[in-house]
Design an enzyme around this catalytic site. Structure first.
Site, PDB file in Angstrom:
ATOM      1  N   HIS A  21      43.207  39.364  43.890  1.00  0.00           N
ATOM      2  CA  HIS A  21      42.806  38.432  45.036  1.00  0.00           C
ATOM      3  C   HIS A  21      43.249  39.222  46.569  1.00  0.00           C
ATOM      4  O   HIS A  21      42.426  39.356  47.279  1.00  0.00           O
ATOM      5  CB  HIS A  21      43.538  37.123  45.149  1.00  0.00           C
ATOM      6  N   GLU A  22      44.589  39.557  46.644  1.00  0.00           N
ATOM      7  CA  GLU A  22      44.740  40.131  47.974  1.00  0.00           C
ATOM      8  C   GLU A  22      44.243  41.523  48.247  1.00  0.00           C
ATOM      9  O   GLU A  22      44.001  41.864  49.186  1.00  0.00           O
ATOM     10  CB  GLU A  22      46.577  40.563  47.895  1.00  0.00           C
ATOM     11  N   HIS A  82      41.050  40.948  49.954  1.00  0.00           N
ATOM     12  CA  HIS A  82      41.369  41.074  51.392  1.00  0.00           C
ATOM     13  C   HIS A  82      41.631  42.616  52.048  1.00  0.00           C
ATOM     14  O   HIS A  82      41.255  42.732  52.871  1.00  0.00           O
ATOM     15  CB  HIS A  82      42.667  40.099  51.712  1.00  0.00           C
ATOM     16  N   GLU A 129      38.010  35.365  53.098  1.00  0.00           N
ATOM     17  CA  GLU A 129      38.425  34.720  51.516  1.00  0.00           C
ATOM     18  C   GLU A 129      37.222  35.009  50.821  1.00  0.00           C
ATOM     19  O   GLU A 129      37.514  35.046  49.370  1.00  0.00           O
ATOM     20  CB  GLU A 129      38.703  33.346  51.948  1.00  0.00           C
TER      21      GLU A 129
HETATM   22 ZN    ZN Z   1      43.049  34.763  50.312  1.00  0.00          ZN
END
Ligand code: ZN
Length: 534
Positions: free
Chosen positions: A295-296, A299, A325
């Protein structure tokens, strides 16, 4: 990410000297000179903002608790100074002059985008007194420490006075910015430009109509999926190493970034050349670290993919938190929780954890990591129930700002909504009202961007699939270059040049819609749970 955004105002602007020149008789044109002057001023402000980001990152990773009070003052000083420099009359005069004399710049150019986007930031920032910015920064830094302790001890009463102050300051900010319909609007706009609370509520209603019955149908077939193998103890260093391997495969550049541990995973960026990820390790549940890292990383790839021409300017950031996101959810879920992805990676993970996964096959594992079950913690929620966690927070934030719920009553209000939406009640504050970092960071209006990100992610991914005919085959071979390149060209490089609405229209030809997301979860989970045709 949560994100690059422990900052109250989107990062401001600056000067990497562009080679751009208007040919005029004696060298540099007055227009160009004015632009360079503005960039120099905004660049210094950007430096302060990014220095503040370093302090915020340090506070959440390595700073000992004893540093909290001094750190609060340091961050308040930096933010107040940056804000004061930014709202100076001369900045407004330069922006106005440039928007007139630069009117023949191409809309997509760095120059036109800079003047347009910074102009909007300036209009908003001018409405907020520097003392209010400083107070929110100071109160938030202290509230963060109180929240960490309150969460550890599962004691809301320790956090309550801090939250009361933060709500009050957010109301002051909203009033200063002004609004027509709802007090939520100006706060949401700081994270998701030009989005309104009523639009969010309408999209959420669409999600609810499909999600609630889908969860019910799945709950009747709950034993179709067994995820017991995910809950066996594993070595945390091996968790860490496997996650790092995958994000390297995705294309995260460790020469321009690093990963550390923090209680609440987030990503922040000090420059295009220095992007920081964090993750958390749970010895009894390895998916937390793995999917947290994926997830990170999503980003981080966005931040690393910004055009170098935007470096040290406030355009070097995501279009919005929702769009940011979308990148994390795309890599975490649309790639990382797909059958294609695990057809490649499962045997590798099995090699890392032979005791835990030796008697499991990739199909069982795929189902396990996609198990749907109403649960207490948002960041660990499955793709179907996730948005209900966000709706709950969105509704409570509106109630707090509108004075419909007292902060003292917040734990009860939280639990009642959990019962209503998910049919479960947290046994304690740590797994309930105290679980998220956002309110302690002073951030109201942020949560809806998580669900907007889910919707953007599927819209972008659907378009990528139609543009890259072999995309799923590539994922099944552990190859991600073409997908990353597509994202860089279509989304990452533009930074903040376009509003989220402009960007999604440019990339997909459509407006933001819940339709793609709903079609995706209906198809995926009907198949996993054998619910018949979606
Ligand atoms: Zn996030």
């Amino acid at each position: 990410m949560t994100s690059a955004f422990f900052f109250f105002f989107p990062l401001m602007y600056n000067p990497v000297l562009h080679s751009y020149r208007h040919p005029e008789q004696n060298g540099v044109s007055p227009l160009d000179e004015r632009l360079q002057e503005l960039k120099a001023r905004l660049g210094e402000i950007q430096d302060l903002e990014r220095a503040g980001a370093v302090l915020a990152w340090d506070q959440q990773t390595y700073m000992p608790a004893g540093g909290a009070v001094a750190r609060a003052e340091q961050m308040a000083t930096l933010q107040k100074t940056a804000h004061t420099w930014f709202i100076a009359d001369e900045i407004g005069e330069m922006l106005e002059a440039l928007s007139k004399s630069g009117s023949d710049w191409d809309y997509d150019s760095d120059e036109a985008s800079l003047v347009r986007v910074v102009g909007r930031d300036y209009q908003k920032a001018r409405k907020i007194p520097p003392d209010l910015v400083a107070e929110l920064a100071r109160v938030s830094a202290l509230a963060y420490e109180a929240w960490v302790k309150a969460r550890q001890e599962s004691d809301f009463s320790q956090f309550r006075p801090h939250l009361e102050r933060i709500v009050d300051l957010n109301i002051q900010v909203a009033e200063a910015l002004g609004y027509e319909d709802r007090i939520y609007d100006p706060l949401l706009d700081l994270y998701e430009p030009e989005m309104k609370a009523d639009q969010v509520a309408a999209l959420f209603d669409e999600l609810k109509v499909v999600t609630v019955p889908l969860i019910k149908a799945i709950s009747e077939r709950a034993d179709a999926v067994d995820d017991s193998m995910l809950h066996k103890p594993t070595d945390v260093q091996k968790q860490w190493d496997f996650g790092v391997q995958v994000i390297q495969d995705f294309g995260f550049d460790f020469d321009r970034g690093r990963q550390d541990r923090s209680p609440h995973p987030f990503t922040t960026s000090f420059s295009v050349g220095d992007v920081r990820l964090t993750t958390r390790l749970d010895p009894d549940y390895f998916p937390a670290a793995l999917f947290g890292s994926l997830h990170e990383c999503g980003h981080g790839l966005y931040e690393q993919g910004l055009s170098p021409s935007l470096e040290r300017t406030s355009l070097a950031d995501g279009a919005s938190l929702g769009v940011h996101e979308s990148q994390s959810r795309l890599w975490e879920n649309l790639v990382g929780r797909s059958r294609a992805f695990w057809s490649h990676y499962f045997s590798r993970l099995q090699g890392v954890f032979p005791e835990q996964l030796g008697d499991v096959d990739d199909e069982r594992f795929y189902r396990a990591i996609n198990r749907v079950e109403p649960s207490l913690i948002r960041v660990e929620a499955d793709e179907v129930t996730y948005n209900l966690h966000v709706m709950l927070r969105f509704e409570l934030e509106n109630d707090m700002l509108e004075g419909k719920v007292r902060i003292a009553d917040l734990p009860e209000a939280w639990n009642a909504k959990m019962q209503g939406y998910l049919g479960i009640v947290p046994p304690d504050g740590a797994s309930g009202v105290l679980q998220d970092v956002h309110w302690s960071g002073g951030m109201f209006g942020y949560f809806p961007t998580y669900s907007l990100g889910n919707m953007f992610s599927v819209q972008f991914f659907d378009k990528a699939k139609s543009d890259i005919s072999l995309l799923i085959d590539q994922i099944a071979a552990g190859q991600f270059e073409e997908l990353l390149d597509w994202l860089r060209r279509n989304v990452h490089q533009h930074g903040r040049k376009y509003t989220p609405a402009e960007l999604v229209k440019r990339v997909t030809g459509n407006e933001l819609t819940a339709a793609n997301y709903l079609a995706y979860i209906k198809a995926k989970f009907s198949e996993i749970y054998g619910l018949g045709s979606p």
